[in-house]
Scaffold this motif. Structure first.
Motif, short mmCIF file in Angstrom:
data_model
loop_
_atom_site.label_atom_id
_atom_site.label_comp_id
_atom_site.label_asym_id
_atom_site.label_seq_id
_atom_site.Cartn_x
_atom_site.Cartn_y
_atom_site.Cartn_z
N ALA A 146 0.97 -1.21 0.06
CA ALA A 146 -0.08 0.06 -0.10
C ALA A 146 0.73 1.28 0.00
CB ALA A 146 -0.97 0.02 1.26
N PRO A 147 0.65 2.37 -0.88
CA PRO A 147 1.36 3.55 -0.72
C PRO A 147 1.23 3.97 0.52
CG PRO A 147 -0.89 3.85 -2.12
CD PRO A 147 -0.52 2.39 -1.64
N ALA A 148 2.58 5.00 1.00
CA ALA A 148 2.60 5.45 2.18
C ALA A 148 1.60 6.74 2.12
CB ALA A 148 3.85 5.83 2.63
N PRO A 149 0.77 6.85 3.06
CA PRO A 149 -0.19 8.13 3.14
C PRO A 149 0.60 9.16 2.90
CG PRO A 149 0.14 7.20 5.37
CD PRO A 149 0.85 6.23 4.38
N ALA A 150 -0.24 10.19 1.96
CA ALA A 150 0.28 11.42 1.71
C ALA A 150 0.79 12.33 2.88
CB ALA A 150 -0.48 12.12 0.82
N PRO A 151 1.70 12.97 2.97
CA PRO A 151 2.04 14.13 4.22
C PRO A 151 0.68 15.03 4.19
CG PRO A 151 3.47 14.57 2.51
CD PRO A 151 2.58 13.68 1.98
N ALA A 152 0.29 15.12 5.47
CA ALA A 152 -0.66 16.19 5.68
C ALA A 152 -0.25 17.59 5.06
CB ALA A 152 -0.89 16.52 7.51
N ARG A 153 -1.28 18.34 4.70
CA ARG A 153 -1.04 19.58 4.20
C ARG A 153 -1.36 20.71 4.98
NH1 ARG A 153 -3.59 20.14 -1.96
NH2 ARG A 153 -2.48 18.58 -2.89
N PRO A 154 -0.64 21.52 5.16
CA PRO A 154 -0.88 22.49 5.90
C PRO A 154 -2.29 23.26 5.79
CG PRO A 154 1.08 23.30 4.71
CD PRO A 154 0.50 21.78 4.33
#
Length: 158
Positions: A146-154
């Protein structure tokens, strides 16, 4: 035939012979029902899309007077138009490419059902080994990680 002999008929070649030869009919085609009792993973590799249908008998052949016709034994005199012949021996099935030869090599009854078998008639010479190759290795299908979750956007607020 290998699947029928080893699975449906449990190695009883006489039962297989009776099934194929003793009826009051000829065969239009031999089908998937001869593979009864073949393990599901093997059956799926043999017929992955379920395309092969059941065996079909020629029960609808009649003489001009309306009486049912009896099966006709195949001989050299009436084999014109047939491409393949099979002889069920106790030690294996003889495969005869009728357009080239009057005998053929023997394929042992214990040949792996998933072996790759050539359908090129000229390769089935009685003086050569049967053109049968070991089965292709089973491909293992693995799910991609599974792809790593996208970093949270500010979050921008106004």
């Amino acid at each position: 035939m290998l699947g029928a002999a080893n699975h449906r008929f449990g190695g009883d070649l006489d039962a297989l012979r009776r099934h194929l030869l003793d009826g009051s009919h000829d065969w239009k085609q031999l089908g998937k029902d001869l593979l009864d009792r073949v393990p599901d993973p093997v059956l799926h590799r043999l017929d992955p899309h379920g395309d092969n249908g059941p065996s079909a008998r020629s029960d609808d052949v009649f003489h001009l007077d309306g009486t049912p016709a009896k099966p006709i034994p195949i001989t050299d005199a009436n084999a014109m138009g047939l491409e393949w012949g099979y002889v069920l021996h106790d030690h294996g099935i003889e495969v005869i490419a009728l357009t080239y030869y009057d005998r053929g090599p023997i394929v042992s009854w214990d040949t792996d059902l998933l072996s790759r078998v050539s359908d090129t008639p000229s390769l089935w010479a009685p003086t050569r080994p049967a053109p049968v190759q070991a089965p292709a290795p089973m491909l293992e299908i693995t799910k991609p990680a599974a792809p790593a979750p996208a970093p949270a956007r500010p979050r921008i607020t106004r």
